[in-house]
Write an enzyme that holds these catalytic residues in place. Structure first.
Site, PDB file in Angstrom:
ATOM      1  N   GLU A   1       0.815  -1.227   0.000  1.00 26.32           N
ATOM      2  CA  GLU A   1       0.000   0.000   0.000  1.00 26.32           C
ATOM      3  C   GLU A   1       0.851   1.282   0.000  1.00 26.32           C
ATOM      4  OE1 GLU A   1      -3.701   0.658   1.691  1.00 26.32           O
ATOM      5  OE2 GLU A   1      -4.219  -1.437   1.968  1.00 26.32           O
TER       6      GLU A   1
ATOM      7  N   HIS B   1      -2.230  -1.214  10.037  1.00 28.44           N
ATOM      8  CA  HIS B   1      -1.754  -2.573  10.321  1.00 28.44           C
ATOM      9  C   HIS B   1      -0.519  -2.473  11.213  1.00 28.44           C
ATOM     10  CE1 HIS B   1      -3.768  -5.067   7.020  1.00 28.44           C
ATOM     11  NE2 HIS B   1      -4.261  -3.859   6.894  1.00 28.44           N
TER      12      HIS B   1
END
Lengths: 436, 436
Positions: free
Chosen positions: A49, A272
């Site tokens: 990402e 995360h």
């Protein structure tokens, strides 16, 4: 030319949640991620990402002295978001784009635009060929009604294929990334059982991190906590997997995760948690690894693998059924649009034949209806093409799974002792008789 | 467990031109192709352009007793058109879809809808691991002004990557298919120099077929002869390439092509000629093949390879420039559409504020113009997304090429004797300094 001294190798993996203007504290977090990578004495960092190339270039510049080698994988409209930073020279890079990855009209989910893929880089560590894979699979937005499950299963299937087929020459294989799958999910089992990759969380000698190795936790301020409630406030969806070969034994000495906010800051590195694994590569003197490498899977695990592939095949069939239904709906709607358009044109031509008759409906409505019909026709045509491509990809995967099951059956025949009666019911003569 | 006796292995390749309702004599030709495959004692037949699954299933049924194993690769909207028939069990199959393959709006060329790809099947021949690849690259419609050249070069790049990365464990590698490239074209050189694959036409001991091995000849009644005039009435664009390994020496005993019409019929099998190659696999006792396999390319050919990759990189850059320009045009047109739509809406709102004022333009024109603006906006948006994906794929390929050149430079540094001054001009410190 394999060295005989053991080698320590540190791998980092983080889904950076780097959507510029949408992700919170994006710029600050990339600075902190850069700082973290600078501090940690890593061999290789696998990032996901990193959607904006500017952020990759920022990290590249910042980390240039410590990690002189890097690669940014490009795919899709804004992706693939995959980046690798390495202390060691990257000798080769290869990208495999998953054939299915959501739907372009589901723009709010955005996965399709990300062009999800698996990237591979090839390193040479003291004479050992180390194949490093980084990936990011389609997100799970609703576990109870996960309409993307067939796509994620196809991605897991293609991921295991890519790893198996491209790592025959590897001494060490490492995969890091956000799989968007829980440890016991179908895709994870498919990947692990077929490739023989081991989970650093379950294999590590020392673990320091979030409870049960969770990488997506409810304490994270960037996380939507609702989805995590049924799982006790956290899930493990990011992994570092590994395997050695006949030439090298690989063990995981330690695994750690970040635990919430960055020290001295009110927010964490990402939505995360990051993973850091320390491996020990111990070259063996066996030198018998070649045949093991080729099969990619250990024969005593074959019955389990057969079950997993069967399960995956069922899921692909469900997806296929759904895609075929959607294609059918698109075709039907398109035909309705066409009929309406023809009807309208027919009505409009009446005044041409019956002179003096008034125009049956006002010009404005005529054009508006015509434009609408045309828009319906065009959009359903595009949807029809898209769903046909989805159908083809799902059918192709199912064919490959059937082929794999047929090949397993052959292997099991050759070593029938590993086969329980549950796994093999019928011979594989026709398409219909394959239940296996 | 490699056998020590030499093995004969016959490979067939044909572009079947199987577009139902468009290709002439399609059904009859598939019957004849089936007859040909039945007569010839082949080990494996690699078919391209079997666009309709029904034709594959027809062949599968017809050939079931002689070639009990087969695989049909599915991709894109109507593709991939690739099929394999084998006398030996197919143990595994894997498909790689090329990231670039023409444009969906060039429907008259149809390549985009075909989902061009490279398929791989894995065979075990008397203990030897034989990796068979079949592919079909983007067609060349106009050699003088070939707007698809960058796409074909990217396909050739991805093809060589796929073969190199997936065949490290192979004893024998064979590639058959329609490359749509002449023997000295950039893509062919890139593929051959990088993978080390040999051309069965130039390596064969005996050749029987069309002059200079042509597979696309002007005598063929299905061929548009205009394009072939500058090449003396024929071109060689279909190939069977091969390589052995340290474990197995592979030689091509004979190669043949079909020559025009099928005996007893007024038309040939296809618009291409079929190729049949007879190979001899001679297991060696050297057993030193492993390190050779890994690099995939022979170091004394490195300077040539460097030149080829540089040339390919230039072509990709040309494509990138073109794709960026197209994306820019799409964006500009979209903005114009948007401005026109806003302007129209602004004019339409005038009567709301100035009561009594007449509607500035008739309703019909208003709706028509509005619909047109909206259509322009939507289509340019889609084109923008499409061109952005093209740009990403081209940039990604260029990055990989730069990485490859940097890695070659390192290899050349280690063995400077193979390096002529032409190939290495500057150090590789920055993006701009790489001319190499």
């Amino acid at each position: 030319m394999t060295t005989s001294a053991p080698i320590r190798f540190r791998v980092f993996s983080l889904n950076c949640w780097g959507i510029r203007y949408l992700s919170k504290n994006c710029k600050e977090r990339f600075v902190l991620i850069g700082d973290l990578l600078s501090q940690e004495q890593l061999d290789v960092a696998l990032l996901q990402e990193v959607w904006c190339e500017k952020d990759f270039l920022f990290l590249k510049k910042k980390l240039n002295s410590i990690y002189p080698y890097s690669h940014y994988f490009k795919s899709g409209f804004i992706g693939s978001g995959l980046a690798v930073f390495s202390r060691h020279r990257i000798h080769d890079a290869f990208l495999y784009r998953y054939s299915l990855n959501g739907y372009p009209y589901m723009a709010q989910h955005g996965d399709w635009f990300g062009g999800k893929a698996v990237g591979k880089v090839l390193l040479n560590i003291s004479g050992l060929t180390v194949h490093i894979f980084v990936t990011h699979l389609h997100a799970e937005y609703c576990r109870e009604k996960d309409s993307y499950l067939p796509h994620r299963v196809v991605q897991a299937w293609e991921l295991q294929q890519f790893i198996r087929h491209t790592s025959a020459g590897a001494d060490v294989v490492i995969l890091g990334g956000d799989l968007n799958m829980h440890p016991d999910d179908l895709g994870t089992r498919l990947l692990r059982n077929y490739t023989g990759l081991q989970d650093s969380f379950s294999e590590t000698a020392h673990f320091d991190g979030c409870e049960e190795g969770h990488t997506h936790i409810s304490e994270n301020p960037f996380t939507n906590t609702d989805g995590l409630v049924p799982f006790g406030g956290g899930v493990r969806i990011d992994y570092i997997l590994f395997k050695g070969s006949g030439e090298v034994d690989v063990s995981c000495e330690s695994l750690s995760t970040t635990k919430g906010p960055v020290p001295g800051h009110p927010f964490p590195y990402s939505d995360h948690e990051a993973l850091t694994a320390k491996f020990l590569f111990t070259p063996t003197t066996k030198g018998n690894g070649y045949s093991e490498r080729q099969s990619g899977c250990v024969s005593d695990k074959l019955p389990e693998l057969v079950n997993t592939v069967n399960e995956a095949r069922t899921e692909v069939k469900v997806g296929l059924h759904c895609a075929e239904r959607m294609r059918h709906t698109a075709a039907r709607t398109g035909i309705m649009g066409l009929v309406l358009l023809v009807l309208e044109l027919a009505i409009a031509t009446i005044p041409l034949f019956a002179l003096g008759t008034e125009q049956p409906f006002p010009k404005a409505s005529f054009y508006l209806l015509g434009a609408l019909c045309f828009a319906v026709l065009l959009s359903t045509l595009m949807l029809y093409v898209f769903y046909s491509m989805e159908v083809k990809a799902l059918q192709g995967t199912e064919d490959q799974m059937r082929l794999a099951l047929s090949s397993f059956q052959e292997q099991l025949k050759e070593s029938p002792k590993v086969l329980s009666s549950d796994h093999l019911r019928k011979p594989l003569d026709s398409k219909d008789s394959i239940h296996f």
